[in-house]
Design a protein around this motif. Structure first.
Motif, PDB file in Angstrom:
ATOM      1  N   UNK A 101      42.208  86.913  29.018  1.00 18.89           N
ATOM      2  CA  UNK A 101      41.387  87.786  28.603  1.00 18.89           C
ATOM      3  C   UNK A 101      40.773  89.431  28.482  1.00 18.89           C
ATOM      4  N   UNK A 102      40.639  89.729  27.494  1.00 24.20           N
ATOM      5  CA  UNK A 102      40.655  91.383  27.523  1.00 24.20           C
ATOM      6  C   UNK A 102      39.481  91.667  28.227  1.00 24.20           C
ATOM      7  N   UNK A 103      39.015  93.328  28.560  1.00 20.90           N
ATOM      8  CA  UNK A 103      37.367  93.439  28.380  1.00 20.90           C
ATOM      9  C   UNK A 103      37.013  93.222  26.915  1.00 20.90           C
ATOM     10  N   UNK A 104      35.342  92.803  27.211  1.00 23.68           N
ATOM     11  CA  UNK A 104      34.778  92.954  25.913  1.00 23.68           C
ATOM     12  C   UNK A 104      34.410  93.902  25.234  1.00 23.68           C
ATOM     13  N   UNK A 105      34.341  95.551  25.798  1.00 24.65           N
ATOM     14  CA  UNK A 105      34.601  96.098  25.739  1.00 24.65           C
ATOM     15  C   UNK A 105      35.929  96.903  24.304  1.00 24.65           C
ATOM     16  N   UNK A 106      36.638  96.381  24.820  1.00 24.84           N
ATOM     17  CA  UNK A 106      37.856  96.920  24.060  1.00 24.84           C
ATOM     18  C   UNK A 106      38.063  95.935  23.247  1.00 24.84           C
ATOM     19  N   UNK A 107      37.611  94.107  23.053  1.00 23.20           N
ATOM     20  CA  UNK A 107      37.589  93.499  22.063  1.00 23.20           C
ATOM     21  C   UNK A 107      37.071  93.725  21.081  1.00 23.20           C
ATOM     22  N   UNK A 108      35.663  94.641  21.203  1.00 26.08           N
ATOM     23  CA  UNK A 108      34.833  94.288  20.203  1.00 26.08           C
ATOM     24  C   UNK A 108      35.562  96.197  19.485  1.00 26.08           C
ATOM     25  N   UNK A 109      35.977  96.985  19.886  1.00 19.94           N
ATOM     26  CA  UNK A 109      36.659  97.645  19.805  1.00 19.94           C
ATOM     27  C   UNK A 109      37.828  97.320  18.627  1.00 19.94           C
ATOM     28  N   UNK A 119      25.996  86.263  27.393  1.00 24.50           N
ATOM     29  CA  UNK A 119      24.873  85.160  29.020  1.00 24.50           C
ATOM     30  C   UNK A 119      26.092  85.020  29.679  1.00 24.50           C
ATOM     31  N   UNK A 120      25.945  85.217  30.678  1.00 20.03           N
ATOM     32  CA  UNK A 120      26.559  84.435  31.886  1.00 20.03           C
ATOM     33  C   UNK A 120      26.645  82.366  32.084  1.00 20.03           C
ATOM     34  N   UNK A 121      27.383  81.777  31.380  1.00 24.03           N
ATOM     35  CA  UNK A 121      27.405  80.524  31.838  1.00 24.03           C
ATOM     36  C   UNK A 121      28.651  80.224  32.369  1.00 24.03           C
ATOM     37  N   UNK A 122      27.772  78.966  33.182  1.00 28.56           N
ATOM     38  CA  UNK A 122      29.249  77.685  33.828  1.00 28.56           C
ATOM     39  C   UNK A 122      29.653  77.991  34.777  1.00 28.56           C
ATOM     40  N   UNK A 123      29.049  79.334  35.671  1.00 23.56           N
ATOM     41  CA  UNK A 123      30.141  79.776  36.362  1.00 23.56           C
ATOM     42  C   UNK A 123      31.030  81.251  35.782  1.00 23.56           C
ATOM     43  N   UNK A 124      30.618  81.737  34.036  1.00 24.35           N
ATOM     44  CA  UNK A 124      31.527  82.626  34.044  1.00 24.35           C
ATOM     45  C   UNK A 124      30.667  83.709  33.902  1.00 24.35           C
ATOM     46  N   UNK A 125      31.520  85.094  34.161  1.00 29.50           N
ATOM     47  CA  UNK A 125      31.123  85.887  34.019  1.00 29.50           C
ATOM     48  C   UNK A 125      30.016  86.309  32.713  1.00 29.50           C
ATOM     49  N   UNK A 126      29.369  86.969  32.221  1.00 29.45           N
ATOM     50  CA  UNK A 126      28.519  87.532  31.632  1.00 29.45           C
ATOM     51  C   UNK A 126      29.692  88.375  30.757  1.00 29.45           C
ATOM     52  N   UNK A 127      29.176  88.260  29.124  1.00 27.91           N
ATOM     53  CA  UNK A 127      30.488  89.230  27.913  1.00 27.91           C
ATOM     54  C   UNK A 127      29.079  90.355  27.387  1.00 27.91           C
ATOM     55  N   UNK A 128      28.700  91.292  28.303  1.00 25.72           N
ATOM     56  CA  UNK A 128      27.670  91.784  27.656  1.00 25.72           C
ATOM     57  C   UNK A 128      27.976  92.404  26.506  1.00 25.72           C
ATOM     58  N   UNK A 129      29.518  93.046  26.170  1.00 23.32           N
ATOM     59  CA  UNK A 129      29.247  93.292  24.508  1.00 23.32           C
ATOM     60  C   UNK A 129      30.131  92.418  23.806  1.00 23.32           C
ATOM     61  N   UNK A 130      29.650  91.554  24.241  1.00 20.77           N
ATOM     62  CA  UNK A 130      29.436  89.802  22.980  1.00 20.77           C
ATOM     63  C   UNK A 130      28.268  89.947  21.517  1.00 20.77           C
TER      64      UNK A 130
END
Length: 505
Positions: free
Chosen positions: A448-456, A317-328
């Motif tokens: 910070x890398x895209x969370x999609x790439x990180x999941x892969x 989720x987006x928290x404290x002004x940080x963007x959400x990371x849906x692939x987390x």
């Protein structure tokens, strides 16, 4: 002069040492070097009678610098060795004297200069050594001083002696079996020196590139790596490869290592080595790669294949002004399915929940998928929990509670962390978390890398890590190559910032 506990003779000797030494410093400013040296040597004699061992430090350092300027290299090296011995024996007393503020040299408070000047002179003498044995002795001493410099940098980063306490518990690197070449790039004003360790052998390679030229190219490289729409990074990638890898190709061809391990210095901490390019291949295509703040700060143990207790935490989720990371969510579920153990996701991942779970149980692996930033503060930055920011210092303190338990903490993973461009001190952050927490390895990213790439990446990393005979470094390489060979993620922005710190085995 404060001299609590000193005899009258001790107080008098201390005053004489200060007067003679500072007078020598004034003579240095006037260019009267021989007279300055004579006064400084007299200051050393008086300091030796002062009953305060720490009093010797500034005058050994001043004498070393004078001897070097006068061309007395061997005498200068003796003084540098003595200054370092006093520094390490009386560090607490020197700190209480306000980081050497009363010394004759205005830059003496920066103790890293002592290490750097000492190593510089050792490397110069090694190049002109009259015999292979003398050359090897100087190179080994230089390596040892570099290791102490790395410990000192982390000690200063945390502003305490936690590094030394941890260092005492580690195995000697010479006792470990590894198929790796260790590279110490040492950045000097007028050149780059590469110390290359291949087991019992130590080679020296000098690269004619000044510090300012290297710094400018490193900064350009880092900036271009983060621009996903251009391939302009290739030019600095090749130039840096020409400076860092090409000069040692003969050694690499002879040893044919599976892994290259770098002990980076200064500005080199701010870039990954994986995307260096020889004109045909990226470095990661040739070798598995590892980083360590120092070999003496590394616990060189292979990653066992036995089941380990794992803690997997993340915030999508987006928290404290940080963007959400849906692939987390996918990342946490995938890692948890592969490793089992405890899971903390979104609202379940609070600061209290994470630290209490770490303190209550002994985990062999901790994986955190959330925004995290390293900075130059003593706390080292933070990782984002659902209820706010948890400092890395607090995280390391919580993790450290597990390092005396039966199960060693093998790996700490921070899969969405980042370090500001060009911030050499902040680049110590991931290393610092690993060392202070007592983790054998840490895995994180420079940006910070895209969370999609990180999941892969993480899926391939863990699958490889579970394969018998696969080292941590080889598992990271497998994850990076998976992204590199995917047209959607083949730019180094996606795969190069993943860094493995400390044990690569």
């Amino acid at each position: 002069v404060q001299a609590d506990g000193l005899s009258g003779d001790g107080v008098a000797s201390r005053i004489r040492a200060q007067a003679l030494g500072h007078l020598g410093g004034l003579y240095v400013q006037e260019g009267r070097l021989e007279e300055a040296l004579g006064l400084t040597r007299r200051a050393l004699t008086q300091a030796g009678r002062s009953e305060v061992g720490a009093e010797l430090f500034p005058w050994h350092l001043q004498s070393a610098r004078l001897q070097a300027r006068l061309g007395h290299r061997d005498a200068a090296l003796d003084d540098y060795a003595s200054a370092l011995q006093v520094l390490e024996a009386h560090r607490g007393a020197l700190n209480r004297l306000q980081r050497l503020a009363a010394t004759a040299s205005s830059d003496a408070a920066d103790t890293s200069l002592l290490y750097r000047e000492y190593v510089d002179l050792l490397l110069r003498r090694a190049r002109e050594a009259p015999s292979p044995a003398a050359r090897k002795a100087d190179l080994l001493t230089a390596q040892s001083v570099l290791e102490r410099l790395k410990s000192d940098e982390l000690r200063d980063y945390f502003e305490d002696d936690c590094v030394i306490r941890y260092r005492e518990k580690l195995a000697s690197i010479t006792e470990a079996s590894f198929d790796a070449v260790i590279v110490y790039p040492f950045v000097l004003d007028d050149r780059l020196e590469l110390l290359v360790s291949t087991g019992p052998e130590l080679a020296q390679v000098v690269v004619d590139v000044p510090r300012d030229t290297l710094r400018a190219e490193v900064k350009r490289f880092r900036e271009l790596l983060e621009k996903r729409t251009t391939r302009q990074y290739l030019r600095p990638a090749r130039k840096l490869n020409d400076w860092l890898i090409a000069p040692i190709e003969e050694i690499l061809a002879d040893k044919n290592p599976r892994t290259l391990v770098f002990v980076p210095d200064g500005i080199l901490r701010t870039i990954p080595m994986a995307p260096l390019h020889d004109g045909e291949h990226f470095l990661i295509e040739r070798y598995a790669l590892g980083l360590t703040p120092g070999l003496e700060l590394t616990d060189p143990q292979p990653f066992g294949q036995q089941d380990r207790q794992a803690l997997v935490a993340g915030i999508s989720e987006g928290i404290d002004g940080f963007a959400p990371l849906p692939n987390v969510e996918r990342e946490v579920e995938t890692v948890h399915a592969m490793l089992g153990g405890d899971e903390l996701l979104n609202e379940g991942f609070s600061r209290r929940a994470l630290t209490s779970r770490i303190r209550e149980k002994s985990f062999g692996l901790i994986h955190i998928a959330s925004h995290a930033q390293f900075d130059s503060t003593a706390e080292g930055g933070f990782v984002l929990a659902h209820d706010g920011r948890l400092s890395f210092d607090a995280l390391a303190d919580a993790v450290a509670a597990s390092k005396f338990r039966d199960e060693a903490l093998e790996l700490v993973i921070l899969s969405a962390c980042e370090t500001a461009q060009g911030d050499e001190r902040a680049a110590l952050g991931l290393s610092g978390v690993a060392v202070k927490a007592g983790a054998r390895s840490a895995l994180g990213t420079l940006w910070q890398v895209s969370d999609e790439a990180t999941a892969e990446f993480m899926t391939r990393f863990y699958a490889s890590l579970k394969e018998p005979g696969t080292s941590r470094a080889e598992a990271v390489r497998a994850g990076q190559l998976r992204l590199l060979r995917d047209a959607a993620y083949d730019h180094p922005f996606y795969w190069s910032p993943f860094l493995l710190i400390n044990s690569w085995l």
